[in-house]
Design a protein around this motif. Sequence first.
Motif, short mmCIF file in Angstrom:
data_model
loop_
_atom_site.label_atom_id
_atom_site.label_comp_id
_atom_site.label_asym_id
_atom_site.label_seq_id
_atom_site.Cartn_x
_atom_site.Cartn_y
_atom_site.Cartn_z
N ASP A 147 0.84 -1.21 0.00
CA ASP A 147 0.00 0.00 0.00
C ASP A 147 0.87 1.25 0.00
N TRP A 148 1.95 1.22 0.76
CA TRP A 148 2.87 2.37 0.83
C TRP A 148 3.47 2.64 -0.55
N ARG A 149 3.94 1.58 -1.24
CA ARG A 149 4.53 1.74 -2.57
C ARG A 149 3.53 2.34 -3.55
N ARG A 150 2.30 1.81 -3.55
CA ARG A 150 1.27 2.33 -4.47
C ARG A 150 0.93 3.79 -4.16
N THR A 151 0.84 4.12 -2.88
CA THR A 151 0.51 5.48 -2.49
C THR A 151 1.62 6.45 -2.91
N LEU A 152 2.87 6.06 -2.68
CA LEU A 152 3.99 6.93 -3.08
C LEU A 152 4.07 7.08 -4.59
N GLU A 153 3.80 6.01 -5.29
CA GLU A 153 3.81 6.09 -6.75
C GLU A 153 2.80 7.13 -7.23
N ARG A 154 1.61 7.09 -6.68
CA ARG A 154 0.58 8.07 -7.05
C ARG A 154 0.98 9.47 -6.60
N PHE A 155 1.55 9.58 -5.41
CA PHE A 155 2.01 10.86 -4.87
C PHE A 155 2.95 11.55 -5.85
N PHE A 156 3.90 10.80 -6.41
CA PHE A 156 4.89 11.40 -7.30
C PHE A 156 4.40 11.53 -8.74
N PRO A 193 1.71 15.09 -8.78
CA PRO A 193 2.28 16.01 -7.79
C PRO A 193 1.35 17.11 -7.30
N ASP A 194 0.31 17.42 -8.04
CA ASP A 194 -0.60 18.48 -7.60
C ASP A 194 -1.84 17.96 -6.88
N ALA A 195 -1.94 16.65 -6.73
CA ALA A 195 -3.09 16.05 -6.03
C ALA A 195 -2.71 15.78 -4.57
N ARG A 196 -3.65 16.02 -3.68
CA ARG A 196 -3.42 15.70 -2.27
C ARG A 196 -3.75 14.21 -2.11
N VAL A 197 -2.74 13.38 -2.28
CA VAL A 197 -2.90 11.93 -2.26
C VAL A 197 -3.07 11.42 -0.84
N PHE A 198 -2.25 11.93 0.07
CA PHE A 198 -2.35 11.58 1.49
C PHE A 198 -1.62 12.64 2.28
N GLY A 199 -1.97 12.74 3.54
CA GLY A 199 -1.32 13.73 4.38
C GLY A 199 -1.86 15.13 4.15
N GLN A 200 -1.09 16.11 4.62
CA GLN A 200 -1.55 17.50 4.61
C GLN A 200 -1.05 18.31 3.43
N GLU A 201 -0.24 17.71 2.54
CA GLU A 201 0.26 18.49 1.41
C GLU A 201 0.48 17.61 0.19
N THR A 202 0.47 18.24 -0.97
CA THR A 202 0.76 17.55 -2.22
C THR A 202 2.28 17.43 -2.37
N ALA A 203 2.71 16.66 -3.35
CA ALA A 203 4.15 16.55 -3.62
C ALA A 203 4.71 17.92 -4.03
N ALA A 204 3.95 18.66 -4.82
CA ALA A 204 4.41 20.00 -5.24
C ALA A 204 4.52 20.94 -4.04
#
Length: 137
Positions: free
Chosen positions: A95-104, A107-118
Amino acid sequence: MADLPGLILIRHAETRQDPSRDSRDWILTESAHDACLKLAETLRALEPTCIVTSEEVKARETGRLLADALGLPCESAPGLEEHRRRGVPFMGPEDWRRTLERFFTEPDARVFGQETAAEARERFGAALARVLERCPG
């Protein structure tokens, strides 16, 4: 900030993952202590002058171990954390790998947490600029 030959970026050492605690509060494993001592010997040849960490426990502990081994000052600074994700539930490796893949890849989507990758990139860049003003060497 493109040419920073004196800047060495290091990720925190291996952590003891604890699903009951927020990841920013995780501590280092016992083997991480030895790894930090080995890394310090490699870093010695680069002649660092100071160590600045994020405010996360694992980063401060990594920095302190390196600084102690090298006889350097160590301080923490706000904004240097990888990604602001306080309160995000623990994820297994897949799940962590999939989430990070989407996060990067988004980059402008709030995938998880309080901020986007950007947003994380902008925050980290600004924090790094402040550190470089204080520690130009």
